[in-house]
Every structure is written in structure tokens, then in C-alpha cells.
Design a protein around this motif. Structure first.
Motif, PDB file in Angstrom:
ATOM      1  N   LEU A  60       0.814  -1.213   0.000  1.00  0.00           N
ATOM      2  CA  LEU A  60       0.000   0.000   0.000  1.00  0.00           C
ATOM      3  C   LEU A  60       0.852   1.269   0.000  1.00  0.00           C
ATOM      4  CD1 LEU A  60      -2.737  -1.038   2.567  1.00  0.00           C
ATOM      5  CD2 LEU A  60      -3.026  -0.740   0.108  1.00  0.00           C
ATOM      6  N   GLU A  61       0.333   2.280  -0.674  1.00  0.00           N
ATOM      7  CA  GLU A  61       0.973   3.601  -0.730  1.00  0.00           C
ATOM      8  C   GLU A  61      -0.105   4.676  -0.830  1.00  0.00           C
ATOM      9  OE1 GLU A  61       3.335   3.485  -4.305  1.00  0.00           O
ATOM     10  OE2 GLU A  61       5.025   2.583  -3.252  1.00  0.00           O
ATOM     11  N   VAL A  62       0.230   5.870  -0.326  1.00  0.00           N
ATOM     12  CA  VAL A  62      -0.620   7.046  -0.477  1.00  0.00           C
ATOM     13  C   VAL A  62       0.004   7.920  -1.566  1.00  0.00           C
ATOM     14  CG1 VAL A  62      -1.482   9.136   0.641  1.00  0.00           C
ATOM     15  CG2 VAL A  62      -1.362   6.993   1.933  1.00  0.00           C
ATOM     16  N   HIS A  63      -0.806   8.357  -2.524  1.00  0.00           N
ATOM     17  CA  HIS A  63      -0.361   9.256  -3.591  1.00  0.00           C
ATOM     18  C   HIS A  63      -1.278  10.470  -3.610  1.00  0.00           C
ATOM     19  CE1 HIS A  63       2.481   6.681  -5.960  1.00  0.00           C
ATOM     20  NE2 HIS A  63       1.934   5.783  -5.167  1.00  0.00           N
ATOM     21  N   ALA A  64      -0.696  11.645  -3.801  1.00  0.00           N
ATOM     22  CA  ALA A  64      -1.478  12.874  -3.934  1.00  0.00           C
ATOM     23  C   ALA A  64      -1.071  13.570  -5.226  1.00  0.00           C
ATOM     24  CB  ALA A  64      -1.237  13.793  -2.739  1.00  0.00           C
ATOM     25  N   LEU A  65      -2.050  14.074  -5.939  1.00  0.00           N
ATOM     26  CA  LEU A  65      -1.827  14.880  -7.136  1.00  0.00           C
ATOM     27  C   LEU A  65      -2.294  16.292  -6.803  1.00  0.00           C
ATOM     28  CD1 LEU A  65      -3.099  12.357  -9.824  1.00  0.00           C
ATOM     29  CD2 LEU A  65      -0.725  12.861  -9.205  1.00  0.00           C
ATOM     30  N   VAL A 118      -6.705  18.902  -4.539  1.00  0.00           N
ATOM     31  CA  VAL A 118      -5.673  17.883  -4.419  1.00  0.00           C
ATOM     32  C   VAL A 118      -6.383  16.539  -4.404  1.00  0.00           C
ATOM     33  CG1 VAL A 118      -3.843  16.939  -2.972  1.00  0.00           C
ATOM     34  CG2 VAL A 118      -4.151  19.420  -3.131  1.00  0.00           C
ATOM     35  N   SER A 119      -6.044  15.664  -5.361  1.00  0.00           N
ATOM     36  CA  SER A 119      -6.630  14.327  -5.424  1.00  0.00           C
ATOM     37  C   SER A 119      -5.709  13.354  -4.700  1.00  0.00           C
ATOM     38  CB  SER A 119      -6.783  13.869  -6.876  1.00  0.00           C
ATOM     39  OG  SER A 119      -7.626  14.746  -7.575  1.00  0.00           O
ATOM     40  N   VAL A 120      -6.274  12.606  -3.768  1.00  0.00           N
ATOM     41  CA  VAL A 120      -5.501  11.629  -3.003  1.00  0.00           C
ATOM     42  C   VAL A 120      -6.018  10.243  -3.354  1.00  0.00           C
ATOM     43  CG1 VAL A 120      -4.830  10.830  -0.705  1.00  0.00           C
ATOM     44  CG2 VAL A 120      -5.154  13.276  -1.127  1.00  0.00           C
ATOM     45  N   SER A 121      -5.092   9.328  -3.684  1.00  0.00           N
ATOM     46  CA  SER A 121      -5.472   7.952  -3.978  1.00  0.00           C
ATOM     47  C   SER A 121      -4.670   6.999  -3.104  1.00  0.00           C
ATOM     48  CB  SER A 121      -5.251   7.628  -5.466  1.00  0.00           C
ATOM     49  OG  SER A 121      -3.880   7.691  -5.794  1.00  0.00           O
ATOM     50  N   LEU A 166      -3.078  -1.735  -8.084  1.00  0.00           N
ATOM     51  CA  LEU A 166      -4.469  -1.394  -7.846  1.00  0.00           C
ATOM     52  C   LEU A 166      -4.489   0.078  -7.468  1.00  0.00           C
ATOM     53  CD1 LEU A 166      -5.658  -4.318  -5.538  1.00  0.00           C
ATOM     54  CD2 LEU A 166      -6.101  -4.041  -7.977  1.00  0.00           C
ATOM     55  N   VAL A 167      -5.362   0.862  -8.094  1.00  0.00           N
ATOM     56  CA  VAL A 167      -5.474   2.286  -7.776  1.00  0.00           C
ATOM     57  C   VAL A 167      -6.894   2.541  -7.299  1.00  0.00           C
ATOM     58  CG1 VAL A 167      -5.295   4.644  -8.638  1.00  0.00           C
ATOM     59  CG2 VAL A 167      -3.742   2.872  -9.513  1.00  0.00           C
ATOM     60  N   LEU A 168      -7.003   2.995  -6.049  1.00  0.00           N
ATOM     61  CA  LEU A 168      -8.304   3.275  -5.448  1.00  0.00           C
ATOM     62  C   LEU A 168      -8.461   4.788  -5.380  1.00  0.00           C
ATOM     63  CD1 LEU A 168      -7.834   0.638  -2.650  1.00  0.00           C
ATOM     64  CD2 LEU A 168      -9.082   0.331  -4.782  1.00  0.00           C
ATOM     65  N   ASN A 169      -9.157   5.353  -6.355  1.00  0.00           N
ATOM     66  CA  ASN A 169      -9.222   6.804  -6.510  1.00  0.00           C
ATOM     67  C   ASN A 169     -10.240   7.495  -5.635  1.00  0.00           C
ATOM     68  OD1 ASN A 169      -7.214   7.330  -8.452  1.00  0.00           O
ATOM     69  ND2 ASN A 169      -8.524   6.462 -10.037  1.00  0.00           N
ATOM     70  N   SER A 174     -11.528  14.738  -2.574  1.00  0.00           N
ATOM     71  CA  SER A 174     -10.487  15.709  -2.932  1.00  0.00           C
ATOM     72  C   SER A 174     -10.374  16.789  -1.863  1.00  0.00           C
ATOM     73  CB  SER A 174     -10.789  16.367  -4.282  1.00  0.00           C
ATOM     74  OG  SER A 174     -10.639  15.449  -5.316  1.00  0.00           O
ATOM     75  N   LEU A 175      -9.141  17.139  -1.552  1.00  0.00           N
ATOM     76  CA  LEU A 175      -8.894  18.250  -0.642  1.00  0.00           C
ATOM     77  C   LEU A 175      -9.043  19.531  -1.447  1.00  0.00           C
ATOM     78  CD1 LEU A 175      -5.644  16.880   1.028  1.00  0.00           C
ATOM     79  CD2 LEU A 175      -7.930  16.805   1.963  1.00  0.00           C
ATOM     80  N   LYS A 176      -9.805  20.474  -0.952  1.00  0.00           N
ATOM     81  CA  LYS A 176      -9.991  21.737  -1.658  1.00  0.00           C
ATOM     82  C   LYS A 176      -9.422  22.853  -0.802  1.00  0.00           C
ATOM     83  CE  LYS A 176     -13.976  20.235  -4.328  1.00  0.00           C
ATOM     84  NZ  LYS A 176     -13.673  18.872  -4.178  1.00  0.00           N
ATOM     85  N   ILE A 177      -8.440  23.533  -1.343  1.00  0.00           N
ATOM     86  CA  ILE A 177      -7.794  24.629  -0.629  1.00  0.00           C
ATOM     87  C   ILE A 177      -8.249  25.933  -1.276  1.00  0.00           C
ATOM     88  CG2 ILE A 177      -5.600  25.620   0.114  1.00  0.00           C
ATOM     89  CD1 ILE A 177      -6.150  22.800   1.211  1.00  0.00           C
ATOM     90  N   ALA A 178      -8.840  26.803  -0.487  1.00  0.00           N
ATOM     91  CA  ALA A 178      -9.353  28.085  -0.986  1.00  0.00           C
ATOM     92  C   ALA A 178      -8.422  29.212  -0.592  1.00  0.00           C
ATOM     93  CB  ALA A 178     -10.747  28.351  -0.426  1.00  0.00           C
ATOM     94  N   ALA A 179      -8.419  30.248  -1.396  1.00  0.00           N
ATOM     95  CA  ALA A 179      -7.626  31.429  -1.065  1.00  0.00           C
ATOM     96  C   ALA A 179      -8.240  32.130   0.122  1.00  0.00           C
ATOM     97  CB  ALA A 179      -7.577  32.377  -2.264  1.00  0.00           C
TER      98      ALA A 179
END
Length: 180
Positions: A60-65, A118-121, A166-169, A174-179
Motif C-alpha cells: 500500500l501507498e498514499v499518492h497525492a496529485l 488535491v486528489s488523493v489515492s 491497484l489504484v483506489l481513486n 479531494s482536498l480543496k484549498i481556498a484562497a
């Protein structure tokens, strides 16, 4: 929970990210002796955090885009990425050399990191050690001063798929960061 060997002097030194402003750290020794400490974390409200924990060799791994990045680009954050190209970071904890070690990956994103999504899978590489079995894990998200947890069971494909991923999207919103 993490499993880690102590050094020759019986000490552990490392970073353990908090999930509560009054965090409790417990050291549980094989001898049955426990030690605990309470730590106040004053700046926890300045981050968003996604945590994945499991036991053993799960792949297992955590990936963020981050902010529109794609795989392999600056802003693709995972345990193998360069920190200087990202707003957040993934910290991998636990000693894989220990038998049936408790392992954790923590993605932390400062709330002032930028503006956008930010998309985290969660991903699992299919290996000879995890193929054709079930992997149990727990997903935790610290957002807006609130901790959410979810138990996961992944059925890893048979061993003919070794080397695939295996990619669990959609496990993490999604993390949403606002100004500001």
C-alpha cells in the motif's frame, strides 16, 4: 500504530504526525511494559492530513496529485517523490524489517499551500508477498478539526498479476484549498 526497533541505547527518535490537538503517544514493549505521553499540538488546525495504516507487507501507498499535477510531474506526492517539488509531503513510518510490522503513510498538506484541488489515492502494488490474499488497512482523514476513520479490506489479485497496481481513486474526497 507503528512498529519500530529501538537503537542500542533503547531509544526511538522520529517524527510521529498528530491527529488530535491533545495527542497521546503510547510505547508498547514486548516485555508488557507500556510508556505514554500526552502532547499538545498547537498548529494542527493549519494542516489537512490523510493517514493509511496496515500491518505487514501490503504494497500500500498514499499518492497525492496537487493542484492539477499528473503522475511523475512536480506535485505528484508520494513516499518516493522529492519534497522540494510539492506543497505537501508523504511520510512513511514503521520498520519493514520487523516481523508483521505496523506501518503508516501520512500525507500532510498545509492549508496555506495554494489554491485548488488535491486528489488523493490509495494504491497497492501487487507483489509476491501480498498477491492472492486480503489486506486489511485503516484510512483516517483529519480535515477541518475533525477525524474520520474507515476500515478497508482489499482483495489483492492472484500472483499472475505481480508488478501491476491497484489504484483506489475515490476513497478520499479531494482536498480543496481556498484562497484566504
Amino acid at each position: 500504530m507503528i512498529t519500530h526497533a529501538l537503537d542500542a541505547e533503547g531509544k526511538f527518535s522520529g517524527v510521529v504526525p498528530a491527529l488530535a490537538s491533545h495527542a497521546v503517544v503510547i510505547a508498547d514493549f514486548a516485555s508488557g511494559r507500556d510508556l505514554d505521553a500526552v502532547v499538545t499540538v498547537d498548529d494542527l488546525d493549519t494542516v489537512e492530513r490523510v493517514v493509511l495504516q496496515w500491518q505487514g507487507e501490503s504494497g500500500l501507498e498514499v499518492h497525492a496529485l496537487e493542484f492539477g499535477a499528473t503522475y511523475g510531474e512536480p506535485g505528484h506526492v508520494w513516499k518516493g517523490s522529492e519534497a522540494s517539488f510539492a506543497a505537501g509531503q508523504v511520510l512513511s513510518l514503521g520498520d519493514s524489517d520487523q516481523i508483521a510490522a505496523q506501518r503508516v503513510e501520512v500525507y500532510t498538506l498545509p492549508k496555506d499551500a495554494g489554491t485548488g484541488a488535491v486528489s488523493v489515492s490509495i494504491e497497492a502494488e501487487i507483489t509476491a508477498l501480498n498477491c492472492d490474499r486480503s489486506v486489511d488497512a485503516q484510512l483516517m482523514e483529519y480535515r477541518g478539526d475533525r477525524l474520520q476513520t474507515r476500515d478497508l479490506t482489499l482483495n489483492i489479485p492472484e500472483c499472475s498479476a505481480v508488478g501491476d497496481f491497484l489504484v483506489l481513486n475515490n476513497l478520499v474526497e479531494s482536498l480543496k484549498i481556498a484562497a484566504n
